[in-house]
Design an enzyme around this catalytic site. Structure first.
Site, PDB file in Angstrom:
ATOM      1  N   ASP A 117       2.878  -4.902   7.924  1.00 17.58           N
ATOM      2  CA  ASP A 117       1.671  -4.094   7.778  1.00 17.58           C
ATOM      3  C   ASP A 117       0.487  -5.068   7.880  1.00 17.58           C
ATOM      4  O   ASP A 117       0.189  -5.806   6.944  1.00 17.58           O
ATOM      5  CB  ASP A 117       1.698  -3.381   6.427  1.00 17.58           C
ATOM      6  CG  ASP A 117       0.374  -2.712   6.091  1.00 17.58           C
ATOM      7  OD1 ASP A 117      -0.561  -2.779   6.916  1.00 17.58           O
ATOM      8  OD2 ASP A 117       0.267  -2.135   4.988  1.00 17.58           O
ATOM      9  N   CYS A 137      -4.745   2.510  -3.656  1.00 15.37           N
ATOM     10  CA  CYS A 137      -3.479   2.992  -3.069  1.00 15.37           C
ATOM     11  C   CYS A 137      -2.333   2.020  -3.286  1.00 15.37           C
ATOM     12  O   CYS A 137      -1.476   1.845  -2.431  1.00 15.37           O
ATOM     13  CB  CYS A 137      -3.631   3.290  -1.573  1.00 15.37           C
ATOM     14  SG  CYS A 137      -4.787   4.600  -1.215  1.00 15.37           S
ATOM     15  N   GLN A 166      -4.897  -5.402   6.955  1.00 12.44           N
ATOM     16  CA  GLN A 166      -5.925  -6.333   6.481  1.00 12.44           C
ATOM     17  C   GLN A 166      -5.854  -7.654   7.237  1.00 12.44           C
ATOM     18  O   GLN A 166      -6.875  -8.229   7.594  1.00 12.44           O
ATOM     19  CB  GLN A 166      -5.768  -6.595   4.969  1.00 12.44           C
ATOM     20  CG  GLN A 166      -5.863  -5.348   4.098  1.00 12.44           C
ATOM     21  CD  GLN A 166      -7.227  -4.676   4.150  1.00 12.44           C
ATOM     22  OE1 GLN A 166      -8.234  -5.291   4.529  1.00 12.44           O
ATOM     23  NE2 GLN A 166      -7.281  -3.407   3.779  1.00 12.44           N
ATOM     24  N   HIS A 193       0.863  -1.181   0.000  1.00  9.49           N
ATOM     25  CA  HIS A 193       0.000   0.000   0.000  1.00  9.49           C
ATOM     26  C   HIS A 193       0.903   1.235   0.000  1.00  9.49           C
ATOM     27  O   HIS A 193       2.023   1.182   0.500  1.00  9.49           O
ATOM     28  CB  HIS A 193      -0.836  -0.053   1.283  1.00  9.49           C
ATOM     29  CG  HIS A 193      -1.933   0.960   1.386  1.00  9.49           C
ATOM     30  ND1 HIS A 193      -1.701   2.265   1.766  1.00  9.49           N
ATOM     31  CD2 HIS A 193      -3.265   0.862   1.192  1.00  9.49           C
ATOM     32  CE1 HIS A 193      -2.853   2.911   1.801  1.00  9.49           C
ATOM     33  NE2 HIS A 193      -3.823   2.091   1.461  1.00  9.49           N
ATOM     34  N   LYS A 208     -10.483  -0.371  10.535  1.00  9.08           N
ATOM     35  CA  LYS A 208     -10.739  -1.555   9.695  1.00  9.08           C
ATOM     36  C   LYS A 208     -11.158  -2.746  10.563  1.00  9.08           C
ATOM     37  O   LYS A 208     -11.659  -3.742  10.085  1.00  9.08           O
ATOM     38  CB  LYS A 208      -9.493  -1.916   8.896  1.00  9.08           C
ATOM     39  CG  LYS A 208      -9.171  -0.909   7.799  1.00  9.08           C
ATOM     40  CD  LYS A 208      -8.144  -1.497   6.868  1.00  9.08           C
ATOM     41  CE  LYS A 208      -7.425  -0.553   5.941  1.00  9.08           C
ATOM     42  NZ  LYS A 208      -8.064   0.593   5.414  1.00  9.08           N
TER      43      LYS A 208
END
Lengths: 146, 400
Positions: free
Chosen positions: B190, B356, B193, B115, B216
């Site tokens: 990261d 992104c 998600q 991202h 999220k």
């Protein structure tokens, strides 16, 4: 399903001014006392991947021919095509004076905030094409107050 | 089980089919009540005022820190830093760790899946101190292609996604982390998600840093999480300066505070952090097993149905293995924006664009894709509605 008004869909599917390859036209020449020049300019909406390149031939200071090429959603492509009707016979100054509301009026549909850049990308391209030709500072989205 | 009733937005929009949870999730009633409860019953600034309300607010704020530490299996509570969002968490590491420990010519390894929030902060460090940035390639399914030779003595930092927000692929990070640690490189994961779809154990994963965002994960916007190993956070210089992050301030210098306040300058999003605890409690009450089962059933059903539409092309992984419930696709001769616009008329919300991840889109030579992302509050009928909607969109653009 009825996503867009028929006029938008028609111009998206069967554009008048769309070319696969951008013609380069006459570069600043004078023939039989008539001056003409061609300018082209490309702009992109990087967030959605839409790209529009416009080309205009001016003769004696007015638009003689307009063409565009590009890829994008129905609104951006229809807007690029309908822009050709709007600028017929216009001077460079007339084109620079065009506002987003005038273009929206021609499109004839309500443009939501999320689609405003789709609708205005061709206007940004044509106005920046002229500004670049005039060696002036180019416009950015903030100048359209969207 | 149907969880739709737990999310008040569906009372406001009974026909809403929300398939954009990877952008931000909807919020359960418990989170909304916790937000209101904070302002109604304990609103005060934390860690400073010596009154009973401040005490109550501080206890609630710090309770979330413990809950988050437990949620990801951190060893210590002070290894959890609250930021504004995951983007800020990565920036904190890039600026603080990066600028303190990276030298000109050092290598930082990223991947083509990342991202922008895991690309630009490193490009900024590159601009500042001239580091080299290298990228792991991906295969056709979107999985990282990793060979041990890609990590060398020059590699000082590796920053990779645990699950692609564009393609849904879950990356295989363990061998990469093991090799990184062999050469002394640090690794940031990261997990924006991944944290939504799968339980995370930072100690087992052996990540040096891990970031995700509350919004999220069914929590409020404006709260990001940075996990960092205690000894690393200790050695890092402060990021933003101001109140709360100091021990002492003099006219000509300052002494930073202890962890984690060293990295929490200024009044934080107290209400958001407090309410995030309600989100994690809610997730824990359902359990990841139930969440994953539901989400993968939805994704599998969607994949099967999508494959019956000849004009759809799946981008990235074609199968259900090694993925979360995110599916990217394109439709022949219909721009993703036009797909999203058509579906929006049916109150079906999907994402269209580059998500992104512009370098990833360039890699696939696509300007944009359409993306659906499923959460456990979605239902099988919604997948069927989506497929009908896609058929309608295609027919609409190809009917004359």
């Amino acid at each position: 399903m009825d996503i867009y008004a028929q006029n938008i869909l028609d111009r998206y599917k069967k554009p008048y001014y769309k070319k696969n390859e951008m013609g380069r036209g006459a570069k600043s020449c004078v023939t039989n006392g008539v001056s003409s020049f061609f300018l082209s300019h490309k702009e992109a909406n990087h967030s959605c991947g839409d790209v529009v390149e416009i080309g205009i031939e001016f003769e004696d200071g007015r638009v003689k021919e307009y063409q565009f090429s590009g890829n994008g959603c129905a609104i951006s492509m229809a807007s690029a095509d309908m822009l050709g009707d709007v600028i017929e016979e216009m001077t460079e100054g007339d084109i620079l004076n065009l506002t987003k509301d005038e273009l929206y009026q021609v499109l004839g549909i309500e443009i939501s905030v999320r689609r405003s850049k789709c609708a205005l990308l061709p206007l940004l391209a044509i106005q920046n094409g002229i500004l670049q030709h005039q060696k002036k500072t180019l416009k950015s989205w903030k100048d359209y107050h969207i | 089980m149907n969880f739709r009733k737990d999310f008040p937005i569906f009372e406001q929009h009974p026909k809403l089919v929300y398939l954009d949870s990877a952008a931000t999730s909807q919020k359960p009633k418990a989170v909304l009540e916790a937000l209101q409860n904070y302002y109604v019953s304990m609103n005060a600034n934390i860690h400073r005022s010596a009154h009973f309300l401040a005490e109550k607010a501080t206890i609630a704020y710090e309770a979330t820190r413990q809950t988050v530490a437990d949620f990801i299996g951190a060893k210590y509570k002070h290894e959890i830093v609250f930021t504004r969002n995951a983007t800020e968490s990565i920036n904190l590491v890039a600026r603080s760790w990066g600028e303190a420990f990276l030298k000109t010519g050092d290598e930082v390894l990223l991947s083509k899946l990342e991202h922008h929030s895991n690309l630009v902060p490193w490009l900024q460090v590159k601009e500042k101190i001239g580091i080299q940035i290298k990228y792991l390639d991906i295969d056709e399914a979107g999985q990282l292609i990793f060979e041990e030779s890609q990590i060398t003595k020059k590699t000082k930092f590796i920053s990779l996604t645990g699950m692609s927000n564009s393609l849904g692929i879950i990356t295989d990070l363990k061998p990469i982390i093991a090799k990184a640690h062999e050469v002394g490189a640090k690794v940031l994961v990261d997990a924006c998600q991944l944290a939504v779809h799968s339980p995370i154990g930072v100690q087992e994963l052996d990540a040096d840093f891990l970031v995700f965002s509350a919004h999220k994960l069914y929590g409020p916007t404006g709260v990001g999480i940075l996990y960092g190993k205690s000894d690393l956070l200790e050695k890092m210089p402060a990021f933003l300066g101001g109140g709360e992050m100091i021990q002492q301030v003099f006219e000509d210098h300052f002494i930073p505070g202890d962890l984690p306040s060293k990295f929490e300058a200024g009044t934080p999003n107290i209400a958001g952090v407090v309410a995030f605890k309600a989100a994690i409690d809610y997730i824990n009450s359902i359990g990841f097993e139930a969440i994953q089962t539901k989400e993968m059933r939805l994704a599998e059903h969607a994949l099967e149905k999508f494959k019956t539409l000849p004009y759809l092309s799946l981008i990235g992984p074609q199968e259900i293995e090694n993925r979360g419930s995110i599916i990217s696709f394109t439709m022949n001769a219909v721009h993703p924006h036009d797909i999203a616009e058509g579906l929006s008329q049916k109150q079906i919300c999907i994402r269209a664009g580059h998500h992104c991840t512009q370098p990833l889109m360039d890699y696939w030579k696509l300007p944009a894709t359409a993306r659906v992302s499923f959460a456990f509050y979605n239902e099988m009928e919604e997948v069927d509605g989506l497929v009908e909607g896609l058929e309608d969109v295609y027919n609409y653009f190809n009917s004359f």
